[in-house]
Enzyme design. Structure first.
Site, PDB file in Angstrom:
ATOM      1  N   ASP A   8      36.579  63.290  26.896  1.00  0.00           N
ATOM      2  CA  ASP A   8      35.941  62.145  26.108  1.00  0.00           C
ATOM      3  C   ASP A   8      35.016  63.769  26.473  1.00  0.00           C
ATOM      4  OD1 ASP A   8      33.915  60.826  24.993  1.00  0.00           O
ATOM      5  OD2 ASP A   8      33.012  60.250  26.547  1.00  0.00           O
ATOM      6  N   ARG A   9      33.523  63.377  25.492  1.00  0.00           N
ATOM      7  CA  ARG A   9      32.560  64.637  25.149  1.00  0.00           C
ATOM      8  C   ARG A   9      31.357  64.390  25.625  1.00  0.00           C
ATOM      9  NH1 ARG A   9      29.595  66.877  20.066  1.00  0.00           N
ATOM     10  NH2 ARG A   9      28.623  65.513  20.878  1.00  0.00           N
ATOM     11  N   ASP A  10      30.272  63.225  25.354  1.00  0.00           N
ATOM     12  CA  ASP A  10      29.110  63.048  25.762  1.00  0.00           C
ATOM     13  C   ASP A  10      29.239  62.283  27.019  1.00  0.00           C
ATOM     14  OD1 ASP A  10      28.234  64.187  23.157  1.00  0.00           O
ATOM     15  OD2 ASP A  10      28.716  62.159  22.409  1.00  0.00           O
ATOM     16  N   ASP A  18      21.073  58.156  24.470  1.00  0.00           N
ATOM     17  CA  ASP A  18      20.929  57.008  24.146  1.00  0.00           C
ATOM     18  C   ASP A  18      20.504  56.972  22.389  1.00  0.00           C
ATOM     19  OD1 ASP A  18      22.447  55.141  25.633  1.00  0.00           O
ATOM     20  OD2 ASP A  18      19.948  55.116  26.538  1.00  0.00           O
ATOM     21  N   HIS A  92      33.218  58.203  11.905  1.00  0.00           N
ATOM     22  CA  HIS A  92      33.258  56.223  11.465  1.00  0.00           C
ATOM     23  C   HIS A  92      32.004  55.890  12.111  1.00  0.00           C
ATOM     24  CE1 HIS A  92      37.095  57.322   9.787  1.00  0.00           C
ATOM     25  NE2 HIS A  92      36.682  57.912   8.759  1.00  0.00           N
ATOM     26  N   CYS A  98      38.155  51.791  11.388  1.00  0.00           N
ATOM     27  CA  CYS A  98      38.538  52.907  11.148  1.00  0.00           C
ATOM     28  C   CYS A  98      39.337  52.646  12.305  1.00  0.00           C
ATOM     29  CB  CYS A  98      38.318  53.900  11.416  1.00  0.00           C
ATOM     30  SG  CYS A  98      37.403  54.621  12.914  1.00  0.00           S
ATOM     31  N   CYS A 100      40.728  55.848  13.628  1.00  0.00           N
ATOM     32  CA  CYS A 100      40.195  56.850  15.279  1.00  0.00           C
ATOM     33  C   CYS A 100      38.886  56.820  16.131  1.00  0.00           C
ATOM     34  CB  CYS A 100      40.160  58.020  14.454  1.00  0.00           C
ATOM     35  SG  CYS A 100      38.711  57.933  12.972  1.00  0.00           S
TER      36      CYS A 100
END
Length: 181
Positions: A8-10, A18, A92, A98, A100
């Protein structure tokens, strides 16, 4: 055993907010994360990023802004001698239904299709319940880091029997240190 690692990135690679990370200037790596990715890459692991980026759908940043953030991340990793195999993201919003947006497996499907691999047996490192649930859908080993939303997520694990026995690390660097000799 798979040598694929999905990040994951963040909250895993960079500081989370936030209010969303909206620009390359706001995108700041967490201590040791860039070095960890580079070390994993140099050791032969195939590292990819899979990230929900609903800020696009919300109009908080543009595709150009997102590309600049990802370029910055890749340049920092390259400067340490490593590389990402790819960056996959869901543009999205939460209500777009979606396929994804994590916890759904669409981003993992994209990775498997792009590289003609199975992620089954690989790792998925995240800081949220969505990440961990997504991992299970493809047979990835879920790994929780305590950075980002990780501590909050850790407090929710008791309500998710499928995640009992979850592997937890302080941060991405600690995870990499466990895998690397």
């Amino acid at each position: 055993m798979s040598n694929w690692i999905v990040l994951d990135r963040d909250g895993v690679i960079n500081a989370d907010s936030d209010q969303f990370v909206k620009s390359a200037a706001e995108w700041q790596p967490l201590a040791g994360s860039i070095e960890a990715i580079a070390a994993l890459s140099k050791a032969g692991y195939k590292v990819v990023v899979a990230s929900n980026q609903s800020g696009l759908a919300r109009g908080l940043f543009t595709q150009t802004d997102l590309t600049a953030m990802h370029d910055k991340m890749q340049q920092l990793i390259a400067a340490q001698g490593g590389k990402l195999e790819g960056i996959f993201y869901c543009p999205h919003g939460p209500d777009d239904n979606c396929s994804c947006r994590k916890p759904k497996a669409g981003l993992l499907d994209q990775i498997e299709n792009e590289f003609s691999v199975s992620l089954n047996g690989g790792w998925l490192v995240g800081d949220s319940l969505r990440d961990l649930q997504c991992a299970g859908s493809k047979g990835c080993k879920p790994v929780l880091v305590k950075t980002g939303k990780g501590l909050k997520t850790l407090s929710q694990i008791q309500y998710h029997p499928e995640l009992q026995g979850l592997t937890v690390f302080d941060d991405l660097s600690a995870f990499a240190g466990e895998l690397l000799p």
